[in-house]
Design a protein around this motif. Sequence first.
Motif, PDB file in Angstrom:
ATOM      1  N   LEU A 198     -54.272 -12.565 -85.254  1.00  0.00           N
ATOM      2  CA  LEU A 198     -54.062 -13.792 -84.512  1.00  0.00           C
ATOM      3  C   LEU A 198     -55.018 -14.511 -84.091  1.00  0.00           C
ATOM      4  O   LEU A 198     -55.135 -15.737 -84.107  1.00  0.00           O
ATOM      5  N   LEU A 202     -58.501 -17.774 -85.426  1.00  0.00           N
ATOM      6  CA  LEU A 202     -58.877 -19.222 -84.255  1.00  0.00           C
ATOM      7  C   LEU A 202     -60.470 -19.116 -84.541  1.00  0.00           C
ATOM      8  O   LEU A 202     -60.883 -20.228 -84.154  1.00  0.00           O
ATOM      9  N   PHE A 220     -60.476 -23.636 -77.123  1.00  0.00           N
ATOM     10  CA  PHE A 220     -58.943 -23.732 -77.166  1.00  0.00           C
ATOM     11  C   PHE A 220     -58.635 -23.813 -75.913  1.00  0.00           C
ATOM     12  O   PHE A 220     -58.857 -23.097 -74.874  1.00  0.00           O
TER      13      PHE A 220
ATOM     14  N   ILE B 144     -47.397 -25.735 -85.056  1.00  0.00           N
ATOM     15  CA  ILE B 144     -47.823 -25.139 -84.399  1.00  0.00           C
ATOM     16  C   ILE B 144     -47.669 -25.623 -82.757  1.00  0.00           C
ATOM     17  O   ILE B 144     -48.342 -25.366 -81.953  1.00  0.00           O
ATOM     18  N   LEU B 199     -53.195 -21.205 -89.697  1.00  0.00           N
ATOM     19  CA  LEU B 199     -52.353 -22.088 -88.900  1.00  0.00           C
ATOM     20  C   LEU B 199     -50.803 -21.243 -88.433  1.00  0.00           C
ATOM     21  O   LEU B 199     -50.414 -21.422 -87.274  1.00  0.00           O
ATOM     22  N   LEU B 202     -51.050 -19.295 -85.271  1.00  0.00           N
ATOM     23  CA  LEU B 202     -50.916 -20.060 -84.040  1.00  0.00           C
ATOM     24  C   LEU B 202     -49.409 -20.099 -83.376  1.00  0.00           C
ATOM     25  O   LEU B 202     -49.312 -20.118 -82.386  1.00  0.00           O
ATOM     26  N   CYS B 203     -48.664 -19.972 -84.109  1.00  0.00           N
ATOM     27  CA  CYS B 203     -47.169 -20.136 -83.963  1.00  0.00           C
ATOM     28  C   CYS B 203     -46.927 -18.996 -83.110  1.00  0.00           C
ATOM     29  O   CYS B 203     -46.175 -19.305 -81.900  1.00  0.00           O
ATOM     30  N   LEU B 205     -48.929 -17.064 -81.463  1.00  0.00           N
ATOM     31  CA  LEU B 205     -49.558 -17.629 -79.878  1.00  0.00           C
ATOM     32  C   LEU B 205     -48.893 -18.430 -79.243  1.00  0.00           C
ATOM     33  O   LEU B 205     -48.857 -18.105 -78.088  1.00  0.00           O
ATOM     34  N   TRP B 206     -48.377 -19.202 -79.761  1.00  0.00           N
ATOM     35  CA  TRP B 206     -47.673 -20.294 -79.098  1.00  0.00           C
ATOM     36  C   TRP B 206     -46.277 -19.657 -78.394  1.00  0.00           C
ATOM     37  O   TRP B 206     -45.978 -19.935 -77.382  1.00  0.00           O
ATOM     38  N   PHE B 220     -51.410 -26.624 -78.114  1.00  0.00           N
ATOM     39  CA  PHE B 220     -52.843 -26.349 -78.500  1.00  0.00           C
ATOM     40  C   PHE B 220     -53.702 -27.641 -78.299  1.00  0.00           C
ATOM     41  O   PHE B 220     -53.577 -28.646 -79.120  1.00  0.00           O
TER      42      PHE B 220
END
Lengths: 225, 225
Positions: A198, A202, A220, B144, B199, B202-203, B205-206, B220
Amino acid sequence: MFANQRRAAGETMKIGILGSGDVAKALAKGFAGRGDEVKLGTRDSKKLADWLKTAGPKASVGSFADAAKFGELVVLATLWTGTENAIKLADPTNFAGKVVIDATNPLDFSRGMPPRLALGHTDSGGEQIQRWLPDARVVKAFNIVGHAHMVHPQFPGGPPDMFIAGNDAAAKETVNGILKSFGWQGSIDVGGIEGARLLEPLCILWVIYGATTGGWNHAFKMVKK
Amino acid sequence: MFANQRRAAGETMKIGILGSGDVAKALAKGFAGRGDEVKLGTRDSKKLADWLKTAGPKASVGSFADAAKFGELVVLATLWTGTENAIKLADPTNFAGKVVIDATNPLDFSRGMPPRLALGHTDSGGEQIQRWLPDARVVKAFNIVGHAHMVHPQFPGGPPDMFIAGNDAAAKETVNGILKSFGWQGSIDVGGIEGARLLEPLCILWVIYGATTGGWNHAFKMVKK
């Protein structure tokens, strides 16, 4: 008319949205708020009966095929596990030439929370390092920001966010302490070293953002309220 | 003493850093600033002669093995292509039991800029959707951030950032216009639909961030100066 043809400012579009969940409704509201006509596609239109009453005169509900056919632009807002079937039911020919916004995420909840990505993402540099150093306690950190901002990062609005991953909780606690002493607000622990899958993307986003904006002083941050 | 043993606040550590580039130097400066002793490991210590003159009495330079042996905690700050060799030269037994901070990124520059991830990351939901809809112009977007913040996102410090990916430039221009009308500052284009590999993580991580902080009103943003 397809959405690839330039539109005059303010000209409205027909939007088809596949899905009946929160994302579908949020985007439908957004498009309707611009003056667009919106059709939500679902296997069970009864689910959207209450929503339809409040959605205004620009909104309608139909089958997946109805929505795909209706839209000059089509949004996919289905759960990943239902996406292939929704596309089949909608008939791929109804998407030909159109702009299709893919707002889905390929989430696999079979191993609990947090979800994993259901395809791709089979390895990472962090995992490779842990394999090369089987007896070390590897923690992925500092890989999502440029060197100029690794220590005492100063940005408008406060320090950015750091994510870390690793198999050893005490090692992550050590790294978290280092980050605090370096002026970060600690770190977000994303789990085992496979979390590097993950974090390494980035780095690429960080590079692309720099190339796009022509500067390298960025990092970020999760903005929140 | 290994770094897994609790330290009193203010107690210093011995830090070994593999690498001689900007990241290695930035982190060395950070650790030295905390009062830690730092040894940088390199194949060619001459490269660090100028740096060493300015690095203060806590800093030293040695071979990869010297640095790995020296460090109670070891940082990997090598270029990816040299990382495996650096670890071999350093001798994996010198890392056993230690906290190892992996600050590397597995970057592949062989196809130019931006770099790609050299391992893992072989597919994505966005690419799968494009395969299912070969005649559509798929754009990954809106994946995201939570549905509550997809339209007119309001956060302290201004709107968050949206990244998009897709093979068709005109389609991305359409989506960029939609994002602007939805209150975003446009979007950062990460390239073809394979950019969904960057991308979709990022989901996750969110989600992890939300689970960690106990709230779902976050997004983000690239902070910059």
